[in-house]
Scaffold this motif. Structure first.
Motif, mmCIF file in Angstrom:
data_model
loop_
_atom_site.group_PDB
_atom_site.id
_atom_site.type_symbol
_atom_site.label_atom_id
_atom_site.label_comp_id
_atom_site.label_asym_id
_atom_site.label_seq_id
_atom_site.Cartn_x
_atom_site.Cartn_y
_atom_site.Cartn_z
ATOM 1 N N ALA A 118 0.838 -1.207 0.000
ATOM 2 C CA ALA A 118 0.000 0.000 0.000
ATOM 3 C C ALA A 118 0.871 1.255 0.000
ATOM 4 N N GLY A 120 -0.627 11.570 -8.331
ATOM 5 C CA GLY A 120 -0.729 10.363 -7.511
ATOM 6 C C GLY A 120 -1.444 9.250 -8.243
ATOM 7 N N GLY A 121 -1.721 8.169 -7.510
ATOM 8 C CA GLY A 121 -2.309 6.975 -8.112
ATOM 9 C C GLY A 121 -3.717 7.184 -8.640
ATOM 10 N N THR A 122 -4.538 7.883 -7.879
ATOM 11 C CA THR A 122 -5.936 8.047 -8.288
ATOM 12 C C THR A 122 -6.035 8.821 -9.598
ATOM 13 N N ASP A 166 -4.755 6.540 -12.458
ATOM 14 C CA ASP A 166 -5.722 5.491 -12.813
ATOM 15 C C ASP A 166 -6.884 6.064 -13.629
ATOM 16 N N HIS A 180 -8.293 -1.434 -7.104
ATOM 17 C CA HIS A 180 -8.409 -0.254 -6.244
ATOM 18 C C HIS A 180 -9.654 0.543 -6.687
ATOM 19 N N ALA A 217 -10.018 3.488 -7.401
ATOM 20 C CA ALA A 217 -9.716 4.450 -8.478
ATOM 21 C C ALA A 217 -9.937 3.814 -9.851
ATOM 22 N N MET A 250 -4.083 -4.673 -11.838
ATOM 23 C CA MET A 250 -2.965 -4.227 -10.988
ATOM 24 C C MET A 250 -1.920 -5.349 -10.890
ATOM 25 N N ASN A 303 -2.731 -3.874 -3.719
ATOM 26 C CA ASN A 303 -2.285 -2.915 -2.700
ATOM 27 C C ASN A 303 -2.696 -3.310 -1.285
HETATM 28 C C1 LIG Z 1 -3.617 0.766 -7.720
HETATM 29 C C2 LIG Z 1 -3.793 2.014 -6.890
HETATM 30 N N1 LIG Z 1 -4.387 3.089 -7.457
HETATM 31 C C3 LIG Z 1 -4.554 4.239 -6.746
HETATM 32 C C4 LIG Z 1 -4.142 4.346 -5.444
HETATM 33 C C5 LIG Z 1 -4.370 5.639 -4.715
HETATM 34 O O1 LIG Z 1 -3.261 6.407 -4.819
HETATM 35 P P1 LIG Z 1 -3.248 7.940 -4.347
HETATM 36 O O2 LIG Z 1 -3.506 7.933 -2.886
HETATM 37 O O3 LIG Z 1 -1.850 8.389 -4.714
HETATM 38 O O4 LIG Z 1 -4.278 8.685 -5.130
HETATM 39 C C6 LIG Z 1 -3.519 3.259 -4.820
HETATM 40 C C7 LIG Z 1 -3.087 3.350 -3.428
HETATM 41 O O5 LIG Z 1 -2.762 2.356 -2.777
HETATM 42 C C8 LIG Z 1 -3.340 2.061 -5.557
HETATM 43 O O6 LIG Z 1 -2.746 0.991 -5.010
#
Ligand SMILES: Cc1ncc(COP(=O)(O)O)c(C=O)c1O
Length: 163
Positions: A8, A68-70, A73, A98, A100, A145, A149
């Motif tokens: 995570a 970031g991840g969101t 994605d 996730h 996202a 993925m 996570n």
């Molecule tokens: C595959 C995936 N996408 C998105 C996120 C969210 O990332 P963020 O908090 O940087 O938006 C995570 C966080 O663990 C993740 O594992």
């Protein structure tokens, strides 16, 4: 403490934190600005892009920085689905993504896309045979993925398979 949640969030290496600290204090200009300070930030950004591309053996113009991840994605899922819609509107993902990814897929369903959610076994792993059977002529995106996570399962992305 023994930390078991690296899938995570992984602790940043000290050299990463040091570099971030140094750059944030000294090269904080807007890389899109035309003044020298901005140009300095732009050059550092492009140098980083090239270094990352070299490490991944890809071209620098294939590297995108996001917040970031969101955001990443959302951008990749919706961007790919929309850009490739003339070839089809079928997307494949798994039942354990996730939010996202999951929520982006659900939004795309409301826009007329067809989404297949691959099932996983009791360790959270998909079957390559299921993936093979799910791919259709109108499939434009497979989003799975690599490492879960929450439970850390590594998907069989290296498993050789002829399609
Ligand atoms: C595959 C995936 N996408 C998105 C996120 C969210 O990332 P963020 O908090 O940087 O938006 C995570 C966080 O663990 C993740 O594992």
């Amino acid at each position: 403490m023994i930390y078991f949640d690296n899938s995570a969030t992984t602790q940043a290496l000290p050299e990463v934190v040091d570099t971030y600290d140094k750059v944030s204090k000294s090269v904080w200009g807007n890389p899109s600005s035309l003044h020298n300070f901005g140009e300095q930030a732009f050059n550092l950004l492009e140098q980083s892009r090239k270094q990352i591309a070299d490490l991944l053996h890809v071209h620098a113009d294939e590297i995108y920085f996001t917040s970031g991840g969101t955001e990443g994605d959302n951008w990749v899922t919706k961007g790919t689905a929309i850009q490739k819609r003339e070839f089809g509107k079928h997307l494949i993902t798994t039942a354990v993504e996730h939010p996202a990814i999951h929520n982006s897929m659900e939004q795309l369903k409301k826009l007329g896309y067809d989404v297949t959610y691959l099932p996983v076994d009791d360790e959270g792993r998909i079957s390559i045979d299921d993936l093979k059977s799910a791919i259709r002529p109108d499939t434009t995106l497979v989003s799975i993925m690599a490492v879960n996570n929450e439970i850390g399962t590594i998907q069989p992305i290296k498993q050789p398979r002829r399609f």
